[in-house]
Design a protein around this motif. Structure first.
Motif, PDB file in Angstrom:
ATOM      1  N   TRP A  94       0.833  -1.204   0.000  1.00 31.16           N
ATOM      2  CA  TRP A  94       0.000   0.000   0.000  1.00 31.16           C
ATOM      3  C   TRP A  94       0.870   1.258   0.000  1.00 31.16           C
ATOM      4  O   TRP A  94       0.539   2.244  -0.664  1.00 31.16           O
ATOM      5  N   PHE A  97       1.972   1.837  -3.440  1.00 29.67           N
ATOM      6  CA  PHE A  97       0.823   2.332  -4.210  1.00 29.67           C
ATOM      7  C   PHE A  97       0.586   3.822  -3.969  1.00 29.67           C
ATOM      8  O   PHE A  97       0.397   4.598  -4.910  1.00 29.67           O
ATOM      9  N   LYS A 101       1.230   5.797  -7.251  1.00 28.96           N
ATOM     10  CA  LYS A 101       0.001   6.070  -7.997  1.00 28.96           C
ATOM     11  C   LYS A 101      -0.793   7.268  -7.490  1.00 28.96           C
ATOM     12  O   LYS A 101      -1.603   7.828  -8.207  1.00 28.96           O
ATOM     13  N   LEU A 102      -0.587   7.619  -6.224  1.00 28.71           N
ATOM     14  CA  LEU A 102      -1.453   8.666  -5.665  1.00 28.71           C
ATOM     15  C   LEU A 102      -0.708   9.912  -5.191  1.00 28.71           C
ATOM     16  O   LEU A 102      -1.257  10.697  -4.395  1.00 28.71           O
ATOM     17  N   ASN A 103       0.513  10.084  -5.663  1.00 29.08           N
ATOM     18  CA  ASN A 103       1.244  11.322  -5.368  1.00 29.08           C
ATOM     19  C   ASN A 103       1.479  11.605  -3.892  1.00 29.08           C
ATOM     20  O   ASN A 103       1.589  12.756  -3.492  1.00 29.08           O
ATOM     21  N   PHE A 104       1.541  10.555  -3.087  1.00 34.48           N
ATOM     22  CA  PHE A 104       1.910  10.761  -1.687  1.00 34.48           C
ATOM     23  C   PHE A 104       3.429  10.873  -1.622  1.00 34.48           C
ATOM     24  O   PHE A 104       4.146  10.255  -2.396  1.00 34.48           O
ATOM     25  N   GLU A 108       4.337  10.651   4.120  1.00 34.43           N
ATOM     26  CA  GLU A 108       2.889  10.759   4.377  1.00 34.43           C
ATOM     27  C   GLU A 108       2.180   9.417   4.386  1.00 34.43           C
ATOM     28  O   GLU A 108       0.981   9.346   4.647  1.00 34.43           O
ATOM     29  N   VAL A 112      -1.787   6.063   6.730  1.00 35.79           N
ATOM     30  CA  VAL A 112      -2.824   5.526   5.842  1.00 35.79           C
ATOM     31  C   VAL A 112      -2.586   4.033   5.605  1.00 35.79           C
ATOM     32  O   VAL A 112      -3.526   3.227   5.659  1.00 35.79           O
ATOM     33  N   GLN A 115      -3.861   1.793   8.208  1.00 34.19           N
ATOM     34  CA  GLN A 115      -5.284   1.442   8.117  1.00 34.19           C
ATOM     35  C   GLN A 115      -5.506   0.423   7.004  1.00 34.19           C
ATOM     36  O   GLN A 115      -6.225  -0.560   7.175  1.00 34.19           O
ATOM     37  N   LEU A 116      -4.902   0.683   5.858  1.00 28.50           N
ATOM     38  CA  LEU A 116      -5.163  -0.150   4.687  1.00 28.50           C
ATOM     39  C   LEU A 116      -4.677  -1.589   4.865  1.00 28.50           C
ATOM     40  O   LEU A 116      -5.231  -2.521   4.277  1.00 28.50           O
ATOM     41  N   GLU A 127      -3.893  -7.827  -6.727  1.00 23.67           N
ATOM     42  CA  GLU A 127      -4.081  -6.938  -7.882  1.00 23.67           C
ATOM     43  C   GLU A 127      -3.257  -5.652  -7.711  1.00 23.67           C
ATOM     44  O   GLU A 127      -2.712  -5.117  -8.674  1.00 23.67           O
ATOM     45  N   ILE A 128      -3.197  -5.161  -6.493  1.00 23.22           N
ATOM     46  CA  ILE A 128      -2.365  -3.972  -6.217  1.00 23.22           C
ATOM     47  C   ILE A 128      -0.914  -4.315  -6.549  1.00 23.22           C
ATOM     48  O   ILE A 128      -0.202  -3.548  -7.210  1.00 23.22           O
ATOM     49  N   LEU A 131      -0.555  -4.350 -10.270  1.00 21.86           N
ATOM     50  CA  LEU A 131      -0.640  -2.978 -10.803  1.00 21.86           C
ATOM     51  C   LEU A 131       0.687  -2.253 -10.643  1.00 21.86           C
ATOM     52  O   LEU A 131       1.092  -1.443 -11.484  1.00 21.86           O
TER      53      LEU A 131
ATOM     54  N   ILE B 119     -11.723   3.932   5.625  1.00 21.28           N
ATOM     55  CA  ILE B 119     -10.358   4.449   5.726  1.00 21.28           C
ATOM     56  C   ILE B 119     -10.410   5.972   5.836  1.00 21.28           C
ATOM     57  O   ILE B 119     -11.082   6.639   5.062  1.00 21.28           O
ATOM     58  N   GLU B 127      -7.285  11.715  -4.119  1.00 23.10           N
ATOM     59  CA  GLU B 127      -6.329  11.249  -5.130  1.00 23.10           C
ATOM     60  C   GLU B 127      -6.912  10.090  -5.939  1.00 23.10           C
ATOM     61  O   GLU B 127      -6.683   9.986  -7.141  1.00 23.10           O
TER      62      GLU B 127
END
Lengths: 231, 231
Positions: A94, A97, A101-104, A108, A112, A115-116, A127-128, A131, B119, B127
DNA sequence: AATATTTTTTAGACAAGACTAAAAATGTTT
DNA sequence: AAACATTTTTAGTCTTGTCTAAAAAATATT
């Protein structure tokens, strides 16, 4: 006529979020030591009280994921190790990812991912993984366990242990707190960069290095938290 | 000298997973009716007992997300509506993500999205929204609330209400159970396809339609669960 | 309007997970 | 080895969210 129903307890995961957090903490603490992990160490890692830890490790021992003898600390069983490794796998995938993929930013992602990592779906995490192109390391350079919970350890040393004129590649951080990572960003130090030790100061154990073709002096605290792969 | 500490309760979200599930259930149940939502209806939706619901709605009333008068059912406040809508937003965006990016089929997304919707990270969901190109509908045709919790309702009718010779586009499902979705897959019925009503049978309310240039007869149960946008 | 039925609430209990305070075991000093 | 310190465990309490059973209110039926 009665049909026999086989209960597939291992289907995906039978652990609560709290149990998973304990398993992960014990896994991280146990990775270095050969001995059992102490109640107090777990309590400290999870910011909880020793008495709460005692309660929980009894429960986890009943579930056969760890061995517990009173006053002796705990050790994960093979099943416990695998379960914990798969949580770590999720956490690190995660993190990749979020960064890829999410510009973190790498400072940061922790909360998150924390939690994930508890989301229960093997399809989701596989799948992640796909990807992302089956990454082997997370944004902090930590290895990602495979689907069986095995992880491929890489040879690495702390920058502080290198001698003058030795070179290597910066491949990870030991401390991945936001403040340390932000400091590295500010100094333009990133994973993948080449490092050469130019000078070491006996007085305060600071060292002068060439990194990313820039010369700079780093304190012992910094050098003690940067992992280098020897070339 | 004492420093005053301002507590920012609204930072991200102050609701437990369970509270969020109640809010979402009440939101869904309240969307149609003008009256309050009954205790029993909530209990049924969440597969729990009426007594548990009473406990929880008292707590939620204390938190000002709903209005509760004994024996009168509940109604979400504006704050409650927004909170619920933002959970629904997360749920539906995750569903799109799973289908668009992770090769999930539309009948596989619900349970995973049910976990992911809890989450807590506004950056994360925004994002994801951007990664997906700010979709307006989830894989079942349900609208995705915006960042303020507002949702743009689209005019739609159940297929069963169309008259002979009327045409439209299949834009959503009312029942999004895996079994119904799998049935549609088998019949090669998908969202976006054009539909024309050819015949209606008074006897069993079945109808013959042309969909995706194929002629087929569908039962009333099917026609009652497919949403059509009139052209 | 009185009775029956359904819905909702109350009261009391329970499990999970955490806490405090005190007791017990282990470790460390001298 | 005795005294002290630390760690760990136990015992008992609390909160969250759930439940059952019974009481109370609202609704439906006759």
């Amino acid at each position: 006529m009665q049909k026999i129903i086989y209960l597939h307890y291992k289907f995906d995961s039978m652990f609560s979020q709290s149990e998973e957090n304990y398993l992960k903490a014990i896994y991280h603490l146990g990775i270095t030591s050969v001995n059992g992990v102490s109640t107090n160490a777990i309590a400290k890692k999870l910011s909880t009280k020793a008495s709460s830890v005692t309660d929980m490790i009894k429960k986890l021992a009943d579930k056969n994921v760890l061995i517990y003898k009173k006053y002796q600390g705990v050790k994960l069983t093979e099943e416990g190790k695998k379960t914990a490794a798969l949580i770590v796998r999720k956490h690190r995938l995660w993190e990749v990812f979020l960064v890829e993929k999410l510009n973190f930013n790498w400072d940061e992602v922790h909360d998150v991912a924390e939690q994930l990592e508890h989301i229960k779906s093997s399809k989701l995490i596989n799948e992640i993984d796909a990807l992302l192109g089956f990454p082997k390391f997370d944004p902090h350079g930590d290895p990602i366990p495979d689907t069986n919970g095995n992880l491929h350890l890489i040879e690495k040393k702390l920058l502080s242990t290198l001698h003058i004129n030795e070179t290597g590649i910066c491949i990870g951080v030991k401390d991945s707190s936001a403040s340390f990572l932000q400091f590295l960003d500010k100094q333009q130090i990133a994973l993948g960069q080449e490092v050469e030790v130019l000078e070491k100061e006996d007085f305060d154990d600071s060292m002068t290095i060439k990194i990313n073709d820039k010369k700079m002096t780093v304190s012992n605290k910094i050098a003690n938290n940067l992992y280098i792969q020897k070339q």
